[in-house]
Write a protein that holds these residues in place. Structure first.
Motif, mmCIF file in Angstrom:
data_model
loop_
_atom_site.group_PDB
_atom_site.id
_atom_site.type_symbol
_atom_site.label_atom_id
_atom_site.label_comp_id
_atom_site.label_asym_id
_atom_site.label_seq_id
_atom_site.Cartn_x
_atom_site.Cartn_y
_atom_site.Cartn_z
ATOM 1 N N ALA A 1 0.767 -1.225 0.065
ATOM 2 C CA ALA A 1 -0.155 -0.139 -0.116
ATOM 3 C C ALA A 1 0.895 1.248 0.060
ATOM 4 O O ALA A 1 0.594 2.235 -0.717
ATOM 5 N N VAL A 2 1.788 1.394 0.699
ATOM 6 C CA VAL A 2 2.930 2.311 0.821
ATOM 7 C C VAL A 2 3.654 2.543 -0.481
ATOM 8 O O VAL A 2 3.770 3.741 -1.152
ATOM 9 N N LEU A 3 4.008 1.429 -0.947
ATOM 10 C CA LEU A 3 4.813 1.509 -2.224
ATOM 11 C C LEU A 3 3.894 2.197 -3.407
ATOM 12 O O LEU A 3 3.939 2.684 -4.382
ATOM 13 N N ILE A 4 2.776 1.683 -3.493
ATOM 14 C CA ILE A 4 1.642 2.119 -4.593
ATOM 15 C C ILE A 4 1.262 3.570 -4.252
ATOM 16 O O ILE A 4 1.238 4.191 -5.194
ATOM 17 N N ALA A 5 1.262 3.842 -3.199
ATOM 18 C CA ALA A 5 0.927 5.315 -2.865
ATOM 19 C C ALA A 5 2.528 6.300 -3.251
ATOM 20 O O ALA A 5 1.870 7.266 -3.704
ATOM 21 N N LEU A 6 3.436 5.761 -3.129
ATOM 22 C CA LEU A 6 4.452 6.373 -3.492
ATOM 23 C C LEU A 6 4.685 6.644 -4.871
ATOM 24 O O LEU A 6 5.005 7.302 -5.630
ATOM 25 N N CYS A 7 4.442 5.572 -5.581
ATOM 26 C CA CYS A 7 4.461 5.325 -7.026
ATOM 27 C C CYS A 7 3.214 6.070 -7.793
ATOM 28 O O CYS A 7 3.439 6.568 -8.987
ATOM 29 N N THR A 8 2.197 6.189 -7.236
ATOM 30 C CA THR A 8 1.090 6.865 -8.003
ATOM 31 C C THR A 8 1.261 8.273 -8.817
ATOM 32 O O THR A 8 1.174 8.242 -9.863
ATOM 33 N N PRO A 9 1.917 8.983 -8.128
ATOM 34 C CA PRO A 9 2.250 10.395 -8.674
ATOM 35 C C PRO A 9 3.346 10.227 -9.930
ATOM 36 O O PRO A 9 3.197 10.993 -11.052
ATOM 37 N N PHE A 10 4.489 9.172 -9.932
ATOM 38 C CA PHE A 10 4.985 8.977 -11.059
ATOM 39 C C PHE A 10 4.507 8.273 -12.131
ATOM 40 O O PHE A 10 4.678 8.676 -13.200
ATOM 41 N N ALA A 11 3.529 7.263 -11.690
ATOM 42 C CA ALA A 11 2.884 6.739 -12.663
ATOM 43 C C ALA A 11 2.008 7.672 -13.941
ATOM 44 O O ALA A 11 2.083 7.581 -14.943
ATOM 45 N N PHE A 12 1.579 8.611 -12.913
ATOM 46 C CA PHE A 12 0.793 9.564 -13.839
ATOM 47 C C PHE A 12 1.716 10.534 -14.935
ATOM 48 O O PHE A 12 1.183 11.069 -15.876
ATOM 49 N N LYS A 13 2.741 10.465 -14.760
ATOM 50 C CA LYS A 13 3.821 11.056 -15.384
ATOM 51 C C LYS A 13 4.578 10.481 -16.623
ATOM 52 O O LYS A 13 5.331 10.969 -17.283
ATOM 53 N N LEU A 14 4.182 9.411 -16.764
ATOM 54 C CA LEU A 14 4.775 8.241 -17.657
ATOM 55 C C LEU A 14 4.517 8.947 -18.906
ATOM 56 O O LEU A 14 5.660 8.889 -19.876
ATOM 57 N N THR A 15 3.677 9.208 -19.560
ATOM 58 C CA THR A 15 3.493 9.890 -20.813
ATOM 59 C C THR A 15 4.377 11.013 -21.191
ATOM 60 O O THR A 15 4.942 11.061 -22.404
ATOM 61 N N SER A 16 4.972 11.596 -20.077
ATOM 62 C CA SER A 16 5.870 12.813 -20.383
ATOM 63 C C SER A 16 7.243 12.329 -20.959
ATOM 64 O O SER A 16 7.959 13.032 -21.291
ATOM 65 N N VAL A 17 7.576 11.108 -20.589
ATOM 66 C CA VAL A 17 9.078 10.487 -20.919
ATOM 67 C C VAL A 17 8.877 9.652 -22.446
ATOM 68 O O VAL A 17 9.970 9.087 -22.521
ATOM 69 N N LEU A 18 7.490 9.707 -22.844
ATOM 70 C CA LEU A 18 7.344 8.862 -24.062
ATOM 71 C C LEU A 18 7.774 9.509 -25.310
ATOM 72 O O LEU A 18 7.545 10.830 -25.178
ATOM 73 N N THR A 19 8.278 8.903 -26.295
ATOM 74 C CA THR A 19 8.673 9.862 -27.388
ATOM 75 C C THR A 19 8.097 9.391 -28.854
ATOM 76 O O THR A 19 7.944 7.874 -28.893
ATOM 77 N N ASP A 20 7.737 9.904 -29.739
ATOM 78 C CA ASP A 20 7.455 9.270 -31.019
ATOM 79 C C ASP A 20 8.561 8.871 -31.974
ATOM 80 O O ASP A 20 8.101 8.278 -32.843
ATOM 81 N N GLN A 21 9.635 9.246 -31.676
ATOM 82 C CA GLN A 21 10.613 9.169 -32.562
ATOM 83 C C GLN A 21 11.486 7.678 -31.945
ATOM 84 O O GLN A 21 12.642 7.801 -32.233
ATOM 85 N N GLY A 22 10.907 6.712 -31.385
ATOM 86 C CA GLY A 22 11.419 5.611 -31.020
ATOM 87 C C GLY A 22 11.147 4.545 -32.056
ATOM 88 O O GLY A 22 11.474 3.401 -31.706
ATOM 89 N N ALA A 23 10.721 4.828 -33.249
ATOM 90 C CA ALA A 23 10.249 3.986 -34.374
ATOM 91 C C ALA A 23 11.423 3.902 -35.402
ATOM 92 O O ALA A 23 10.983 3.302 -36.566
ATOM 93 N N SER A 24 12.400 4.594 -35.352
ATOM 94 C CA SER A 24 13.435 4.829 -36.192
ATOM 95 C C SER A 24 13.994 3.312 -36.760
ATOM 96 O O SER A 24 14.472 2.468 -35.699
ATOM 97 N N LYS A 25 14.137 3.016 -38.052
ATOM 98 C CA LYS A 25 14.380 1.610 -38.525
ATOM 99 C C LYS A 25 15.762 1.650 -39.110
ATOM 100 O O LYS A 25 16.400 0.813 -39.712
#
Length: 854
Positions: free
Chosen positions: A55-79
């Motif tokens: 429960a404590v781990l999940i509480a600590l992780c939740t704010p970071f989980a919501f930020k996941l999209t901010s570190v995703l890139t569209d340019q990871g599909a380069s071949k």
């Protein structure tokens, strides 16, 4: 509905008909089980503490989980494969010709008449909007029909201004009148010329030229503008116009393509073209962006359907509501933690939306499988008469071994993807490497603790959920018949399975796959734009082949071709154009596919020269191929071009061939190489792990072979469905993706079955008795787990992205085939066929001792 806590437990079934009670791990059982016994004893003695820690781990992780999209890139599909000629070409283009790099997008305007005043007004407003971004440093350069005519006008007016200032002490107005009278200044440009000679500076001249170009009829333009240049920006039939925008590094890894698109549509309304014209943004950058946007928007639907399918399967499997809800709750909480971990990892490595998609559905499938196996084993232990806590411990010991081995196999498979030389594959591996350990930890800790705290109430709100579901009823009877059939027809079953594999292998071998980003992209604005460009200007205008590199000494002087350089570049251009499969070649001496005189090349407008000769001396050639850039004919043409380019090294320079076709060729080659490397690596890792864990040489070999068998069937069926039936392209990395993932995910069911056979053999049953009984004991949970995994991964077919549709189809079919036909018929048949040799393993220690004593 009955409550199992109010009804007494049924009497323990007879050993021959029901689950065998597992005694405490002893000398006859493995080291893994002994470790798990200590582990299970520790966590089940403090269930509330374990749940509190989560429960404590999940509480600590939740704010970071919501930020996941901010570190995703569209340019990871380069071949583009690092270290190849196409990679060198792309790197040099980005450095020396940034306005023609992969960061260039093309805006396509469709209108009934592209020369009408409203279209000109739109292009003027667009240029103004882009100039603001250029001033902010986000845009390198832009071009359109408007900028072409404006720059031609500005160049002419600048010359008029210079001549006027050189004569009559600056009395420019009279000079212009005489020039107009003598025909050296077109009458239509007289007023603009008078303004230009009185202008304060060059910027003012450019504004005057822009005003004139915006109001002029481009079809009857008074200045000589190369028709070829105009033809690259205005369709021959007058129904479309192009504008290009190249982004700088300041715009970030994911330039604001959507912002440009929205701005263009607003300007369309402002120009009075709403409802009469349409605008699209395309190019490789836009295609990748739109594909990722589509994949992200599809995720909500796919996840909802996956959860629904899983919940229904869990209800049917447990015949109770509470375990279905608790199982999904455990996986959902683990997902929260994994997303937070992925966010932290995303600060250091490249992650994409597909990383999250793959992790989500693999975690759902694998996590539910693990929880089902453990809670199902708990029910068997309760039926055998063990009290709740001891049943939870024994379930964790026996099911935990299978879960642990299966999770290691999946981790090995995902870990192998990190070694791929193709940039877009490792991001998929990170998702599995993060998600699988976390969901395994949740299943091995939260589920046993819930079982201890709730006891039989874990199975509440159901219909006789604590009855012997594995052996009683229609499913048990079917499994017994299946096991008996495998015993009686073991040789025939093996032969039929191998025979059926042959036609599927032929289908796979004969199929042609592609990396074409257009064919594999969903129906998006960028795809529509690309199709418009391809229809009017040809594929090569968006996906050209390029030859780029550093020039030889003396070829370029002060940013322009020397006399010797002109001759060398012209010769190479002619040789490239004469190559079989080449339609045309643009270069510094052939800017529009035809040779310019030397004096015209020397006086080339700087903006045009910058497309072919960089200030640092680099050279660029643009080759239009006759065939589809992703066709075998185009690949053959590029191979011939490489030989021509290599022969000109001494006279022109160190040049590399790049572009769409070359990237596809080298990507395909790297993919094939990395495919076998990853398969061998994962196979060796899984083989060693299973030899140590199962103390068998033959079982791991057969396990790997059966995974390959189900993969061939699944890929063959996917090809038949998408290519032969639907007429769609087949993504070229489907086999590698399917094989590597199934080398991990497909191990679950084999391990569940084989470890049960081994435990039964250890308890004193013969190989035949153990095999037949194990099929019945594990068949229900394997079938249900297969439905869960196939349902989870299979929901990717709901994506609008063809790549995910094919992944979902291939993985769903592979899992279903593996959990049903393969595990329920083929594996038992081979186990029965090999008999005692299933557990043969040479004793090297004994051999060494014998040698020492001798």
């Amino acid at each position: 509905m009955t409550n199992p806590t109010k009804e007494g437990l049924p009497a323990p079934p007879a050993p021959a008909a029901g689950p065998v009670a597992a005694g405490p791990p002893g000398p006859g059982q493995g080291a893994v089980q002994r470790v798990l016994l200590r582990f299970a004893g520790a966590i089940t003695s403090r269930p509330k503490t374990v749940i509190l820690v989560w429960a404590v781990l999940i509480a600590l992780c939740t704010p970071f989980a919501f930020k996941l999209t901010s570190v995703l890139t569209d340019q990871g599909a380069s071949k583009v494969v690092p270290g190849t000629s196409s990679a060198r070409a792309e790197e040099l283009t980005a450095r020396s010709f940034p306005h023609r790099s992969q960061r260039e997008v093309v805006l396509v305007l469709e209108a009934e008449q592209a020369n009408r005043p409203e279209v000109r007004r739109f292009l003027v407003e667009l240029d103004t909007a882009i100039a603001a971004r250029q001033g902010a440093g986000e845009v390198e350069r832009s071009s359109s029909a408007f900028t072409l005519y404006r720059d031609a006008t500005a160049q002419f007016l600048t010359g008029v201004r210079a001549r006027a200032n050189a004569q009559e002490g600056g009395a420019g107005r009279g000079f212009v009148d005489r020039e107009v009278a003598q025909g050296r200044i077109p009458t239509a440009l007289a007023d603009a010329a008078r303004e230009a000679v009185a202008a304060q500076d060059g910027a003012a001249v450019s504004r005057i030229a822009g005003t004139f170009a915006a109001g002029a009829d481009w079809q009857r333009f008074p200045l000589d503008v190369p028709k070829e240049a105009a033809g690259r920006l205005l369709a021959e039939d007058g129904t479309a116009a192009l504008a290009s925008v190249s982004y700088t590094a300041k715009a970030g890894s994911d330039p604001d393509v959507e912002g440009l698109r929205d701005s263009a549509r607003e300007l369309l309304d402002k120009a009075g073209l709403a409802g009469e014209a349409d605008v699209h943004v395309t190019g490789e950058l836009a295609l990748i962006h739109d594909t990722y946007e589509k994949a992200e928007s599809d995720n909500a639907l796919m996840e909802s359907v996956a959860y629904l399918i899983i919940f229904v399967v869990l209800l049917l499997f447990f015949r109770a509501v509470v375990p279905a809800i608790l199982t999904l709750l455990v996986i959902g909480l683990a997902m929260n933690v994994s997303q937070a971990a992925l966010y932290l990892l995303g600060k250091e490595v490249t992650l994409t939306q597909f990383t999250v998609t793959i992790m989500t559905f693999v975690m759902l499938g694998a996590g539910v499988d693990y929880s089902m196996l453990l809670s199902s084993r708990y029910r068997q232990e309760r039926l055998a008469g063990r009290p709740p806590r001891e049943a939870a411990v024994q379930a964790t010991v026996h099911a935990g071994e299978s879960m642990l081995l299966a999770a290691i196999a999946v981790a090995l498979a995902f870990g192998a993807t990190l070694l791929s030389p193709v940039d877009w594959i490792p991001p998929l591996g990170y998702g599995g490497l993060i998600g699988i350990p976390i969901v395994l930890a949740a299943a091995l800790t939260l589920t046993p603790c819930l079982l201890v705290l709730l006891g039989d109430r874990f199975f509440a709100l159901g219909r006789a959920p604590l009855s012997d579901l594995e052996h009683n009823g229609a499913v048990g009877r079917h499994l017994r018949r299946t096991a008996e059939f495998a015993r009686r027809r073991k040789l025939a079953i093996v032969f039929v399975f191998l025979a059926v594999t042959v036609p599927f292998a032929l289908v796979v071998a004969d199929s042609r796959s592609t990396a074409d980003p257009v064919a594999l992209s969903p129906a998006t604005d960028s795809r529509k734009g690309f199709e418009t460009v391809a229809e009017r200007w040809g594929d090569a205008s968006v996906l050209p082949t390029v030859v780029v590199g550093h020039s030889a000494p003396g070829t370029v002087e002060k940013g322009a071709l020397s006399a010797e350089g002109q001759q060398a570049v012209a010769r190479l251009t002619d040789r490239l154009a004469a190559t079989k499969g080449v339609a045309s070649v643009d270069s510094a001496t052939h800017p529009f596919g035809t040779r310019w005189p030397a004096e015209q090349v020397a006086g080339m407008e700087q903006g045009l020269r910058d497309d072919y000769v960089a200030r640092d001396g680099s050279l660029r050639f643009v080759v239009a191929l006759e065939d589809d850039p992703y066709s075998p004919q185009a690949a053959a043409a590029v191979e011939r071009l490489e030989k021509v380019v290599a022969s000109a090294r001494a006279t022109v320079g160190e040049l590399d061939v790049g572009g769409a076709t070359q990237v596809d060729r080298q990507y395909g080659s790297a993919l094939r190489t990395s495919f076998w490397q990853m398969v061998v690596l994962v196979s060796i890792g899984v083989f060693v792990m299973l030899v140590i864990a199962l103390r068998s040489l033959l079982v791991p070999i057969r396990l790997i072979a059966t995974i390959m068998l189900s993969n061939v069937w699944a890929v063959g069926l996917t090809v038949l469905i998408f290519h032969n039936w639907r007429g769609e392209a087949i993504i070229d990395d489907l086999p590698i993706f399917l094989t590597v993932l199934m080398m991990g995910l497909g191990m679950d069911y084999e391990i569940f079955l084989v470890t049960r056979v081994r435990d039964l053999v250890r308890s004193g049953l013969s190989q035949e008795e153990a095999t037949l009984k194990a099929v019945v004991d594990t068949g229900r949970v394997i079938n249900a787990a297969g439905l869960v995994m196939a349902g989870s991964l299979g929901t990717m077919v709901l994506s609008s992205t063809l790549m995910l549709q094919e992944y979902g189809t291939g993985l769903g079919l592979a899992v279903l085939l593996d959990a049903t036909l393969i595990r329920m018929l083929f594996v038992p048949a081979t186990l029965l066929l090999f008999g005692k040799y299933n557990w043969w393993l040479p004793s090297f220690r004994r051999s060494r001792q014998q040698q020492a004593s001798g």
